[in-house]
Design an enzyme around this catalytic site. Sequence first.
Site, PDB file in Angstrom:
ATOM      1  N   CYS A 172       0.833  -1.201   0.000  1.00 18.11           N
ATOM      2  CA  CYS A 172       0.000   0.000   0.000  1.00 18.11           C
ATOM      3  C   CYS A 172       0.865   1.248   0.000  1.00 18.11           C
ATOM      4  O   CYS A 172       2.058   1.218   0.292  1.00 18.11           O
ATOM      5  CB  CYS A 172      -0.882   0.047   1.255  1.00 18.11           C
ATOM      6  SG  CYS A 172      -1.949  -1.380   1.499  1.00 18.11           S
ATOM      7  N   ASP A 179      19.411  37.925 -12.751  1.00 19.86           N
ATOM      8  CA  ASP A 179      18.117  38.203 -13.366  1.00 19.86           C
ATOM      9  C   ASP A 179      17.545  39.513 -12.833  1.00 19.86           C
ATOM     10  O   ASP A 179      17.517  39.750 -11.611  1.00 19.86           O
ATOM     11  CB  ASP A 179      17.152  37.054 -13.062  1.00 19.86           C
ATOM     12  CG  ASP A 179      15.804  37.236 -13.719  1.00 19.86           C
ATOM     13  OD1 ASP A 179      15.667  36.887 -14.900  1.00 19.86           O
ATOM     14  OD2 ASP A 179      14.876  37.746 -13.034  1.00 19.86           O
TER      15      ASP A 179
END
Length: 489
Positions: free
Chosen positions: A34, A439
């Site tokens: 599971c 940037d």
Amino acid sequence: MHIDTERCVRAVQSKDARFDGWFFTAVVTTGIYCRPSCPVVPPKPENMRFHPSAAACQQAGFRACKRCRPDTSPGSPEWNQRADLVARAMRLIADGVVDREGVPGLAARLGYSTRQIERQLLAELGAGPLALARAQRAQAARLLIETTPLPMADIAFAAGFASIRTFNDTVHEVFALAPTDLRARAPRSSPGNATGALTLRLPFRAPLNPDNLFGHLAATAVPGVEEWRDGAYRRTLRLPYGHGIVALTPQPDHIACRLTLSDLRDLTVAISRCRRMLDLDADPVAIDDQLRTDPLLAPLVDKAPGRRVPRTVDEAEFAVRAVLGQQVSTAAARTHAARLVIAHGEQIDDPEGGLTHLFPAPEALASLDPESLAMPRTRRTTFTTLIRQLADGDVRLGPDSDWPQTRARLLELPGFGPWTVDVIAMRALGDPDAFLPTDLGIRRAAQELGLPSTPAALTARAAAWRPWRAYAVQYLWATDSHPINFLPV
């Protein structure tokens, strides 16, 4: 993580979905495995066994739980945040390399012997490349069985099985149901079957903030290749056996995926590339917890947690577009790219929208006339050099890329500075620690927040954000009003 038994037991007992995909719980008394968040009553700790992969559970003789469907868990974040041999191998397996080229092909791409690949995967994942690829084929088969009316023989070969018998045996072994029984249990009507489209749900770990993720993809979309339509990001896909069109729509607990393929053998590759583009296997809780340790970043994280890094389905395409976008506006970059697409892209049909072309491969661009490019001469040289290097294989951008080596190789090319290399590392290679201190948007956001705004000082401050600096970039960019930061309306 699977070797930390106490932590795994706590995750299972609390049904913590954050750990889905990190490990799998095999229950010795039932013979099933599971996901940690399985809704059934947790078994006794002494009956739990923990494995690092579904393939390892299957090799140990366990079958998938019919309730929690562990095969549909998000992928482990490990493979997208690491650049070592095992992570690169897992990315290639997800991209279907073992099915197309076998284990020798996988080893050749990585530059190691098949024995070394086997040994390292077994040590970390409890299964070798063939078992991992088999588990992936089983999941592809289940998707096709449940979402299409195709005959089982067609599904078997589309999912990558060599024979009908192997297909039947594998499906029964993994899911404890025959293929026909799996189809009988599926919902009677699946939207999209009439037109040949597959309708899927792509899971992710919560939280997920779709604004910058889909906003960035929509704002930079190349006409003919990408579009935002009816609340979905749509784009064309160049795939190993053909092409495809995908529509991705953000939902509260999943991404709705509508996928049309010219060859169903490309199913698992298309899903893998879409998940990678949307960064769906990330662990947002771990990332955000680390970034919150900076008191100036913490308010941004708390305001909109779960930001992802928008990536790409085609690394070479993104590198080409990064060069087209050097020192120009987003609109100009889209215009340049659209011209290339019309002149050199392969035309496709899109009955459901306005997509017209695949983005041209480097080989298709290698013969273009540089004088036809409406850009400065130096950038033409940058562009044509990159295309030639990509077409010749001298620069390799893909799931198997060694990040430091690829960075170094790109920096050797004319016109490639730190910004271009880092944006390719962040969005094409998938490096979660790529950073853009030069940037303009980052520097502006840093100044507004009171962070150092010079590249050197900001880089020094950002050392505390490692290894998640690419996610810090998303939070810093989000301070701007640029369209990339907003979900289109």
